[in-house]
Design a protein around this motif. Structure first.
Motif, short mmCIF file in Angstrom:
data_model
loop_
_atom_site.label_atom_id
_atom_site.label_comp_id
_atom_site.label_asym_id
_atom_site.label_seq_id
_atom_site.Cartn_x
_atom_site.Cartn_y
_atom_site.Cartn_z
N UNK A 1 0.82 -1.21 0.00
CA UNK A 1 0.00 0.00 0.00
C UNK A 1 0.85 1.26 0.00
N UNK A 2 2.12 1.13 0.39
CA UNK A 2 3.00 2.28 0.46
C UNK A 2 2.94 3.02 1.78
N UNK A 3 2.02 2.62 2.66
CA UNK A 3 1.92 3.24 3.98
C UNK A 3 2.95 2.65 4.93
N UNK A 4 3.15 3.32 6.06
CA UNK A 4 3.99 2.76 7.11
C UNK A 4 3.29 1.54 7.71
N UNK A 5 4.08 0.54 8.09
CA UNK A 5 3.52 -0.70 8.62
C UNK A 5 4.26 -1.10 9.88
N UNK A 6 3.53 -1.63 10.85
CA UNK A 6 4.14 -2.20 12.03
C UNK A 6 3.48 -3.54 12.32
N UNK A 7 4.18 -4.41 13.05
CA UNK A 7 3.66 -5.75 13.35
C UNK A 7 3.58 -5.94 14.86
N UNK A 8 2.65 -6.81 15.27
CA UNK A 8 2.50 -7.16 16.69
C UNK A 8 2.47 -8.68 16.80
N UNK A 9 3.38 -9.21 17.63
CA UNK A 9 3.47 -10.66 17.85
C UNK A 9 3.23 -10.97 19.32
N UNK A 10 2.78 -12.19 19.60
CA UNK A 10 2.43 -12.55 20.97
C UNK A 10 3.13 -13.82 21.43
N UNK A 11 3.58 -13.78 22.67
CA UNK A 11 4.01 -14.97 23.39
C UNK A 11 2.84 -15.34 24.30
N UNK A 12 2.14 -16.41 23.95
CA UNK A 12 0.99 -16.81 24.75
C UNK A 12 1.22 -18.19 25.39
N UNK A 13 2.51 -18.53 25.51
CA UNK A 13 2.85 -19.81 26.12
C UNK A 13 2.78 -20.96 25.15
N UNK A 14 2.76 -20.67 23.86
CA UNK A 14 2.66 -21.71 22.84
C UNK A 14 3.94 -22.55 22.79
N UNK A 15 3.78 -23.81 22.53
CA UNK A 15 4.93 -24.72 22.52
C UNK A 15 5.93 -24.37 21.41
N UNK A 16 5.46 -23.70 20.37
CA UNK A 16 6.32 -23.31 19.27
C UNK A 16 6.74 -21.84 19.36
N UNK A 17 6.67 -21.30 20.56
CA UNK A 17 6.94 -19.88 20.78
C UNK A 17 8.31 -19.44 20.26
N UNK A 18 9.36 -20.17 20.62
CA UNK A 18 10.71 -19.76 20.24
C UNK A 18 10.88 -19.68 18.73
N UNK A 19 10.42 -20.73 18.04
CA UNK A 19 10.57 -20.78 16.59
C UNK A 19 9.68 -19.75 15.90
#
Length: 219
Positions: A22-40
């Motif tokens: 889109x050409x706009x500024x973008x940011x991302x949000x990620x969560x650690x919710x205790x998932x077994x695959x959290x690290x990867x």
């Protein structure tokens, strides 16, 4: 400005690439919710965010899900195996996970003056696997965000009516670095290849001429 609910997997990485288009500024949000695959998962999110040169926010929500009955957060359970179409009782659903995630993003969006939230839910060949990815859920959350933000924030779910194969086809057309993404619910390296998300990922890649790791033929 755009904000992406971001796991570093196939769907959210494709949403990130679309938002960047889109050409706009973008940011991302990620969560650690205790998932077994959290690290990867979070390592993949970090790599893809770096590739696209966007800000990444990591938020700890482990306490919310510590009493959950999902195999993703209860490590005493084994992750359901097989294609989703063959799983009668998949135990990988995390209780209202996307509802909580999207609600957090709605608040952050208002704080950061973001006008659109991107969410990578898509249609599955096997029907609706998780209720918090369904059209009904998306419609309700979109309406809640619109009301709660006084119309300043909207929920964008661009692949809601597309399969993962179609999603990857679009991503391939704009060069999404799928080899940097991670999707395995077991959190193994290499991925287990047996859980529903591993199987869906591989099928979508192979259908689009990518190898099992997500590399393009010319890579």
């Amino acid at each position: 400005m755009k904000m992406v609910l971001f796991s570093g997997g196939v769907d959210s990485s494709t949403c990130l690439a679309m938002a960047k288009e889109t050409g706009d500024s973008v940011m991302t949000v990620s969560f650690d919710y205790g998932q077994r695959h959290n690290e990867q998962e979070l390592e993949a999110a970090k790599k893809v965010a770096k590739y696209y040169d966007v800000e990444q926010i990591n938020i700890d929500l482990k306490d919310i899900f510590k009493h959950g009955n999902s195999s993703l957060t209860d490590l005493s359970l084994e992750v359901s195996e097989g294609d989703y179409a063959e799983q009668e009782n998949a135990n990988t659903e995390v209780e209202f996970r996307n509802g909580i995630f999207i609600s957090v993003l709605a608040s952050l969006a208002m704080q950061y003056k973001v006008d659109e939230i991107y969410f990578g839910a898509h249609k599955d060949d096997s029907g609706v696997i998780y209720p918090d990815c369904s059209p009904e859920f998306v419609k309700a959350m979109g309406e809640a965000i619109n009301v709660g933000s006084r119309g300043k924030v909207s929920l964008q779910v661009p692949f809601l009516n597309k399969t993962k194969t179609e999603l990857v086809a679009y991503g391939k057309s704009i060069g999404v670095p799928y080899h940097l993404t991670y999707s395995c619910y077991n959190g193994t390296n290499p991925p287990c290849g047996k859980c529903g998300t591993c199987i869906d990922r591989e099928k979508a890649f192979l259908a689009n001429g990518l190898d099992r790791e997500g590399h393009y033929a010319e890579d």
